[in-house]
Design an enzyme around this catalytic site. Structure first.
Site, short mmCIF file in Angstrom:
data_model
loop_
_atom_site.label_atom_id
_atom_site.label_comp_id
_atom_site.label_asym_id
_atom_site.label_seq_id
_atom_site.Cartn_x
_atom_site.Cartn_y
_atom_site.Cartn_z
N ASP A 313 0.72 -1.43 0.00
CA ASP A 313 -0.09 0.06 -0.08
C ASP A 313 0.79 1.38 -0.08
O ASP A 313 0.77 2.17 -0.96
CB ASP A 313 -0.98 0.14 1.34
CG ASP A 313 -0.54 -0.43 2.34
OD1 ASP A 313 0.77 -0.79 2.47
OD2 ASP A 313 -1.03 -0.64 3.51
N GLU A 429 -12.05 -6.20 8.02
CA GLU A 429 -10.69 -6.07 7.76
C GLU A 429 -10.45 -6.55 6.26
O GLU A 429 -9.73 -6.01 5.47
CB GLU A 429 -9.78 -6.79 8.70
CG GLU A 429 -8.38 -6.97 8.22
CD GLU A 429 -7.67 -5.67 8.80
OE1 GLU A 429 -6.32 -5.56 8.78
OE2 GLU A 429 -8.33 -4.72 9.37
N GLU A 493 -7.53 4.02 7.54
CA GLU A 493 -7.57 4.21 6.03
C GLU A 493 -8.94 4.74 5.30
O GLU A 493 -8.80 5.45 4.55
CB GLU A 493 -7.15 3.05 5.27
CG GLU A 493 -5.89 2.56 5.70
CD GLU A 493 -5.67 1.70 6.92
OE1 GLU A 493 -4.43 1.75 7.32
OE2 GLU A 493 -6.66 1.37 7.55
N THR A 582 2.40 7.97 6.18
CA THR A 582 1.58 6.93 5.96
C THR A 582 0.90 6.84 7.62
O THR A 582 0.05 5.91 7.70
CB THR A 582 2.03 5.81 5.38
OG1 THR A 582 0.80 4.74 5.24
CG2 THR A 582 3.16 4.90 6.58
#
EC number: 3.2.1.-
Length: 596
Positions: A313, A429, A493, A582
């Site tokens: 990612d 998830e 996220e 991040t």
């Protein structure tokens, strides 16, 4: 004692003394040798800067210089809000701050200076080396929320943390970089350099992490035995690693060079960028990077699994962000991003069948078939992949890829849909969806859903099992063929992308979606001590076995920060002035206007 034995003994003592003298000289005048404790840990502090490398850098790659590239405005020009809207926003912001303080106070009471609080039992865990991971990770959140007393107390505590050693023998260099180094640098930036100790500690840690690059090809060791490095033993990078861990160090090391004028940190990560550029078109899907790569062999062509989810990612996430941090002065990041997006739109992003017939996207995975060599979509959604909408939106703005703003919005809407679809209002998830192609193919059909449910994740002996039984037993919402991992780990996220798209578009429906998400998360995860990950988002909130007794540092560093910022005034950490790593740590863009 015989003369021979005596001579051997004298020779041994002399050799040992010479060796120690040599070690003292090579480690710097007055520098104490690392000493092992009774538990076989090295004592600190260790002056990493004075330990000579085994693999010296003969030519340093400098920060790019020149006339900055013209980067368009990122944020929407928000109008003056009405009194009603302001009151609603401030109410929501206050609720987020209250949740934050609940978790922060639980950490202070039960886990102060430890890595993470266990929010059900009131204990703590130390998976990151017992250096106050939550404390360091949360510094900038304290500053952004205006919690000055708590911040002063936390900064004082940071002074006493030794960032030259660790309580664990093998450090995860990626996690240490994004949580600790990112946290220290961001707090220094956000507080306008008021607390110089934060930069001092960042340098202390940066020098330690820099030693992980002391390998024959100067690639960093992902799971690093720092004690071996301190003792100047031979070290080399692993034969196999994760692409995200290799490609997600650039922002932190670049910012450290910008703040210190020491070129070595940028040089270290610039070599990784050069390697990515060299190999991007040599992978099984040219343009994309596989999950597993070999830093030792510099092999990017063996693995056949591609995703923008976990383990890959943040490699992609850092491409537009690094472009911003270096003011567009290095074309590599634009080229890497453009090539990756070309393939992601073709092979990873897909439209899922859903009962509302929404035109949404999810980011899945792709695999190369060993038999045919063809690329096959794996329609598995991940919470981790929900960052993609924000990344695509950011890339669309800074490089004038305006047609991709629609792609970004559909990706964000896909994650919002997944949240809204669950009984708890929280996305799981990992889950399997049903890809569709074109308007006609994407019209909701229950029989199509049932067929997908019957075949998803079952072996050949169970093909005839009734879909209705699976749906009932597994609690599958319409559109979901399987839920492979039902947990919610307090991840950020989805709200990250909602926040970025809200700041880009100004669409108030995104703020409303964020509020639904926050209320659902707060309701399902709160404990008497803090907030906890939960086991199953398809079960009622009051289900007794839900709480997992885990509260990762990113809950307060990322998730609650993004919720707080979406309900803040738009100039608070403006995307035109700051770039987030991040772990949601904002770094000041060095050539952006200082006043924001």
């Amino acid at each position: 004692m015989s003369p021979l034995i005596r001579r051997i003994g004298v020779l041994f003592v002399a050799t040992t003394l010479l060796y120690l003298a040599f070690r003292q000289l090579t480690l710097g005048t007055g520098f104490p040798l690392p000493v092992a404790t009774s538990s076989n840990r090295l004592k600190g502090p260790i002056r990493w800067r004075d330990i000579p490398p085994k693999h010296s850098v003969t030519s340093t790659i400098p920060l790019p210089t020149g006339t900055p590239s013209a980067i368009p405005r990122i944020q929407h020009e928000f109008k003056v809000e009405t009194q009603h809207n302001k009151a609603e926003r401030l109410h929501r912001q206050a609720a987020v701050k209250e949740a934050f303080l609940h978790s922060w106070n639980g950490y202070k009471k039960h886990a102060w200076l430890q890595d993470e609080v266990t929010p059900v039992t009131g204990g703590f865990s130390n998976g990151f080396g017992q250096r106050g991971a939550t404390l360091v990770d949360t510094l900038d959140t304290l500053a952004i929320m205006g919690l000055d007393e708590e911040l002063s107390e936390a900064v004082k505590a940071v002074k006493g943390i030794d960032f030259t050693t660790s309580a664990i023998s093998r450090l995860n260099v990626f996690e240490t970089t994004i949580r600790y180094l990112g946290g220290l640098l961001s707090a220094y930036d956000v507080t306008d350099a008021k607390h110089h100790v934060l930069l001092d500690k960042a340098i202390e840690l940066g020098d330690m992490l820099y030693a992980a690059f002391d390998t024959p090809n100067r690639m960093p060791i992902g799971r690093w035995d720092w004690e071996n490095a301190a003792l100047r033993k031979y070290q080399e990078v692993e034969g196999q690693g994760l692409s995200a861990e290799l490609g997600s160090l650039t922002l932190e090391f670049t910012r450290l060079t910008q703040l210190t004028n020491d070129p070595k940190y940028y040089d270290a990560v610039a070599r990784i960028t050069a390697l990515l550029t060299k190999h991007q078109d040599r992978t099984q899907i040219p343009g994309l990077f596989p999950v597993r790569i070999s830093p030792a062999r510099e092999d990017f062509a063996s693995d056949t699994h591609f995703t923008m989810g976990g383990m890959s990612d943040s490699l992609y996430e850092y491409l537009p962000k690094q472009h911003l941090l270096v003011a567009g002065l290095d074309p590599q990041y634009k080229n890497l991003y453009s090539n990756a997006m070309r393939e992601a739109k073709q092979h990873l992003f897909f439209r899922p069948l859903n009962p509302q017939n929404k035109d949404i996207l999810m980011s899945g995975s792709a695999r190369i078939s060993g038999a045919t060599g063809r690329t096959k979509l794996d329609p598995v959604g991940q919470h981790l992949a929900c960052f993609a909408g924000g990344m695509v939106g950011l890339g669309a703005k800074i490089w004038n890829r305006t047609e991709e703003l629609d792609v970004a919005r559909r990706l964000v809407d896909g994650c919002i849909w997944a949240y809204d679809s669950m009984p708890t209002g929280i996305m799981p998830e990992q889950f399997t969806l049903i890809p569709c192609y074109g308007d006609e193919d994407c019209k909701w059909a229950t029989d199509k859903w049932n067929k997908a449910v019957s075949s998803a994740g079952v072996d050949e002996f169970d093909r005839n099992i009734d879909a209705a039984d699976i749906i009932k037993e597994d609690g599958l919402p319409p559109g979901f063929a399987r839920i492979g991992d039902r947990r919610y780990l307090l991840r950020p996220e989805a709200i990250e992308s909602v926040f970025i798209l809200y700041r880009i578009t100004g669409d108030p429906s995104l703020a409303d979606a964020a509020w639904r998400m926050f209320e659902s998360i707060n309701n399902a995860t709160a404990t008497l001590i803090a907030h906890s990950a939960i086991a199953d988002v398809t079960l009622p909130v009051d289900h007794g076995s839900q709480k997992l007794d885990q509260c990762e540092s990113f809950w307060m560093a990322e998730t609650l920060k993004y919720f707080y910022l979406i309900f803040s005034e738009p100039d608070v950490i403006s995307l035109d002035q700051w770039v987030f790593n991040t772990e949601a740590h904002p770094f000041r863009r060095p050539l952006a206007a200082k006043e924001a």
